[in-house]
Design a protein around this motif. Sequence first.
Motif, PDB file in Angstrom:
ATOM      1  N   GLY A  29       0.773  -1.233   0.000  1.00  0.00           N
ATOM      2  CA  GLY A  29       0.000   0.000   0.000  1.00  0.00           C
ATOM      3  C   GLY A  29       0.803   1.281   0.000  1.00  0.00           C
ATOM      4  N   HIS A  30       2.111   1.181  -0.124  1.00  0.00           N
ATOM      5  CA  HIS A  30       2.958   2.369  -0.119  1.00  0.00           C
ATOM      6  C   HIS A  30       3.002   3.017  -1.503  1.00  0.00           C
ATOM      7  CE1 HIS A  30       4.330   1.467   3.892  1.00  0.00           C
ATOM      8  NE2 HIS A  30       4.575   0.225   3.507  1.00  0.00           N
ATOM      9  N   ARG A  31       3.457   4.264  -1.525  1.00  0.00           N
ATOM     10  CA  ARG A  31       3.761   4.947  -2.781  1.00  0.00           C
ATOM     11  C   ARG A  31       5.241   4.735  -3.043  1.00  0.00           C
ATOM     12  NH1 ARG A  31       1.667  10.556  -1.033  1.00  0.00           N
ATOM     13  NH2 ARG A  31       2.261   9.602   0.910  1.00  0.00           N
ATOM     14  N   VAL A  32       5.582   4.498  -4.312  1.00  0.00           N
ATOM     15  CA  VAL A  32       6.949   4.083  -4.629  1.00  0.00           C
ATOM     16  C   VAL A  32       7.473   4.853  -5.839  1.00  0.00           C
ATOM     17  CG1 VAL A  32       8.417   2.125  -5.276  1.00  0.00           C
ATOM     18  CG2 VAL A  32       6.485   1.774  -3.722  1.00  0.00           C
ATOM     19  N   VAL A  33       8.686   5.382  -5.674  1.00  0.00           N
ATOM     20  CA  VAL A  33       9.431   5.975  -6.774  1.00  0.00           C
ATOM     21  C   VAL A  33      10.513   4.967  -7.134  1.00  0.00           C
ATOM     22  CG1 VAL A  33      10.877   7.897  -7.540  1.00  0.00           C
ATOM     23  CG2 VAL A  33       9.048   8.291  -5.846  1.00  0.00           C
ATOM     24  N   VAL A  34      10.551   4.563  -8.390  1.00  0.00           N
ATOM     25  CA  VAL A  34      11.578   3.626  -8.829  1.00  0.00           C
ATOM     26  C   VAL A  34      12.514   4.347  -9.783  1.00  0.00           C
ATOM     27  CG1 VAL A  34      10.248   1.524  -8.478  1.00  0.00           C
ATOM     28  CG2 VAL A  34      10.038   2.722 -10.642  1.00  0.00           C
ATOM     29  N   THR A  35      13.801   4.068  -9.634  1.00  0.00           N
ATOM     30  CA  THR A  35      14.778   4.698 -10.511  1.00  0.00           C
ATOM     31  C   THR A  35      15.834   3.687 -10.940  1.00  0.00           C
ATOM     32  OG1 THR A  35      16.210   6.618 -10.804  1.00  0.00           O
ATOM     33  CG2 THR A  35      16.279   5.542  -8.651  1.00  0.00           C
ATOM     34  N   ASP A  36      16.314   3.899 -12.125  1.00  0.00           N
ATOM     35  CA  ASP A  36      17.405   3.112 -12.686  1.00  0.00           C
ATOM     36  C   ASP A  36      17.993   3.942 -13.817  1.00  0.00           C
ATOM     37  OD1 ASP A  36      17.977  -0.218 -12.440  1.00  0.00           O
ATOM     38  OD2 ASP A  36      18.924   0.853 -14.089  1.00  0.00           O
ATOM     39  N   ILE A  37      19.096   3.537 -14.322  1.00  0.00           N
ATOM     40  CA  ILE A  37      19.764   4.275 -15.390  1.00  0.00           C
ATOM     41  C   ILE A  37      18.925   4.269 -16.675  1.00  0.00           C
ATOM     42  CG2 ILE A  37      21.163   2.393 -16.315  1.00  0.00           C
ATOM     43  CD1 ILE A  37      22.546   5.833 -15.469  1.00  0.00           C
ATOM     44  N   SER A  38      18.103   3.238 -16.864  1.00  0.00           N
ATOM     45  CA  SER A  38      17.284   3.103 -18.067  1.00  0.00           C
ATOM     46  C   SER A  38      15.799   3.005 -17.707  1.00  0.00           C
ATOM     47  CB  SER A  38      17.691   1.838 -18.828  1.00  0.00           C
ATOM     48  OG  SER A  38      16.766   1.537 -19.833  1.00  0.00           O
ATOM     49  N   ALA A  39      14.993   3.807 -18.366  1.00  0.00           N
ATOM     50  CA  ALA A  39      13.550   3.798 -18.107  1.00  0.00           C
ATOM     51  C   ALA A  39      12.895   2.488 -18.554  1.00  0.00           C
ATOM     52  CB  ALA A  39      12.880   4.968 -18.810  1.00  0.00           C
ATOM     53  N   THR A  40      13.420   1.859 -19.588  1.00  0.00           N
ATOM     54  CA  THR A  40      12.789   0.644 -20.094  1.00  0.00           C
ATOM     55  C   THR A  40      12.784  -0.477 -19.058  1.00  0.00           C
ATOM     56  OG1 THR A  40      14.853  -0.050 -21.148  1.00  0.00           O
ATOM     57  CG2 THR A  40      13.277   1.141 -22.509  1.00  0.00           C
ATOM     58  N   SER A  41      13.785  -0.494 -18.193  1.00  0.00           N
ATOM     59  CA  SER A  41      13.828  -1.540 -17.173  1.00  0.00           C
ATOM     60  C   SER A  41      12.807  -1.315 -16.062  1.00  0.00           C
ATOM     61  CB  SER A  41      15.239  -1.623 -16.576  1.00  0.00           C
ATOM     62  OG  SER A  41      15.573  -0.421 -15.925  1.00  0.00           O
ATOM     63  N   LEU A  42      12.187  -0.135 -16.038  1.00  0.00           N
ATOM     64  CA  LEU A  42      11.240   0.202 -14.974  1.00  0.00           C
ATOM     65  C   LEU A  42       9.779  -0.028 -15.355  1.00  0.00           C
ATOM     66  CD1 LEU A  42      12.916   3.554 -13.893  1.00  0.00           C
ATOM     67  CD2 LEU A  42      13.219   1.290 -12.856  1.00  0.00           C
ATOM     68  N   VAL A  43       9.518  -0.196 -16.636  1.00  0.00           N
ATOM     69  CA  VAL A  43       8.141  -0.313 -17.124  1.00  0.00           C
ATOM     70  C   VAL A  43       7.402  -1.480 -16.475  1.00  0.00           C
ATOM     71  CG1 VAL A  43       6.725  -0.716 -19.174  1.00  0.00           C
ATOM     72  CG2 VAL A  43       8.668   0.844 -19.273  1.00  0.00           C
ATOM     73  N   ARG A  44       8.083  -2.593 -16.293  1.00  0.00           N
ATOM     74  CA  ARG A  44       7.428  -3.771 -15.701  1.00  0.00           C
ATOM     75  C   ARG A  44       6.902  -3.491 -14.297  1.00  0.00           C
ATOM     76  NH1 ARG A  44      11.714  -8.434 -16.433  1.00  0.00           N
ATOM     77  NH2 ARG A  44      10.643  -9.119 -14.552  1.00  0.00           N
ATOM     78  N   ILE A  45       7.543  -2.605 -13.582  1.00  0.00           N
ATOM     79  CA  ILE A  45       7.128  -2.291 -12.209  1.00  0.00           C
ATOM     80  C   ILE A  45       5.859  -1.451 -12.208  1.00  0.00           C
ATOM     81  CG2 ILE A  45       7.784  -1.139 -10.052  1.00  0.00           C
ATOM     82  CD1 ILE A  45      10.740  -1.632 -10.951  1.00  0.00           C
TER      83      ILE A  45
END
Length: 102
Positions: A29-45
Amino acid sequence: MTDLMHVFLVTNAGTESGRRIARDLLLAGHRVVVTDISATSLVRITHGYSSDRVLAIAADTSDSDQVRRLIERAESRLGAIDFVVSPDGVSRRYQQSNSLAA
């Protein structure tokens, strides 16, 4: 959503362990900011979650200017960051004066 909901920043979230941490936090139930060097690796999240629950930002967390912009954008969208989590299991309370380095 509960009063216990926090905003988490998950660094290196494009890794398998980073994705798992982010998903667990979202499921709790938390709000989450995800970061990585590439945006494409974050889409699945982000798939399946609303923009008021998760935000993906591509950034190099070793670059202080990118970190500053990351924090500004994240906090303007989801609120103050409470915790920073890395896939190696390090979690700490975020303080404005901190860099993202553990």
